[in-house]
Design a protein around this motif. Sequence first.
Motif, mmCIF file in Angstrom:
data_model
loop_
_atom_site.group_PDB
_atom_site.id
_atom_site.type_symbol
_atom_site.label_atom_id
_atom_site.label_comp_id
_atom_site.label_asym_id
_atom_site.label_seq_id
_atom_site.Cartn_x
_atom_site.Cartn_y
_atom_site.Cartn_z
ATOM 1 N N ALA A 194 50.900 36.307 38.820
ATOM 2 C CA ALA A 194 51.096 34.908 39.221
ATOM 3 C C ALA A 194 51.224 34.768 40.727
ATOM 4 O O ALA A 194 50.978 33.692 41.278
ATOM 5 C CB ALA A 194 52.332 34.332 38.531
ATOM 6 N N LEU B 164 44.434 39.609 41.902
ATOM 7 C CA LEU B 164 44.887 39.372 40.526
ATOM 8 C C LEU B 164 44.426 40.492 39.611
ATOM 9 O O LEU B 164 45.202 41.060 38.829
ATOM 10 C CB LEU B 164 44.356 38.030 40.022
ATOM 11 N N ARG C 243 45.561 31.387 36.020
ATOM 12 C CA ARG C 243 45.688 31.807 37.418
ATOM 13 C C ARG C 243 44.315 31.919 38.070
ATOM 14 O O ARG C 243 44.118 31.505 39.228
ATOM 15 C CB ARG C 243 46.424 33.148 37.500
#
Length: 384
Positions: free
Chosen positions: A29, A37, A179
């Motif tokens: 996050a 990510l 995300r």
Amino acid sequence: MTSAAATTRSATTRSAVAVGRAELLSRSARATDALSLFAEASSHLRRLLPYDASVWRVTDPVTGMMTAPVRAENLDESGCAVYWESELFTDNVNLFRDLVRAPVPVAGLRAATGGLPSRSTLHQTFLRPRGLDDELRAVLRVGDRPQGHISLFRAQGRAAFDAGDIKLIASLLTPLARRLRSFAEPAPHPLPDASHGPGLLLFGAQGQLLSVNDDAGTYLENLPEGPAVPSPGGIRVPSWIQATAMKARAIAQERDRGQARARVRDRAGRWLVCHASCLRDADGGLGASAVVIEPAKTSEIVPLVVDAYELTDRETEVTQYLARGLATGEIAARLHLSPHTVRDHIKATFEKVGVSTRGELVGKLFTEYYAPHAERNTTRVRRD
């Protein structure tokens, strides 16, 4: 081991997995872009669910096509065309186009083939030559929109991915997809347009690069990092562009459906569109696949930005009317709603986008794409 001890050990394992999953999502996050990510998620996931190689891909949420960036771990670049040839041109299991619509968009190759993975052309042509024996693939999606793909591979001699692995991956898909989707939000400041024209690349039947114009070379230099296919002349073609060319050929052969089209941001943050079609020779036979890279039009990008802010269809409609300058009463009349309901939609949109006025809303959603074009076509004069 007694049944009580086994139960205790199982509970301890579940607790460790729950803690690891929470840490994975927490670190993911805080990622600032897709590649970070993927790196965070893979680093933590490998501790919970061992695997030997992986590929993490961003996809275009409208067409489902792989785009950039892509993160590949413990895999060389020689197999990209082989992988996508199996996906697009053969009868196979666990196709991404089928998984995206599945109730649970996760599947293991050995499980799907009843423990006989050699039935799959993917196993024959891609996995086995690389010492791999199983693939767990998943679609990161929000609702029915795919935001990315994951492929996890286990080497020969390892256990197959099982129901517990599938359950763990399934629990991660939506948070990671949300995300990923958030990275489509506009850049803080408008970006100038690229100063060159459309890029053109031609690919042969096996996905090999045949020719490229100078503008395409400039676009390629500014695309996000990721797996690439070496070509004559030292040109490195991103694997997702090669896959787009192969998709166009598969559509022309009626082996696949959909669009060979994907949107991507370059390193500067500009949105580009990459689209492909299969040419025909003078005798009507299939010729080269032509891939065009060019700046994306506003109409192609705004839906992605709107989706990133999680606006509903009705909030999107209201926003579009606001962008055209309509008053609340006019919007209500066009949508057959009460003015009070329209105001509620506007308030909810403001909260999601993080603005407090109509001007800020329109500016944040649209200005990045309208401003450069408008400025280029504006003549400024000073009069005394």
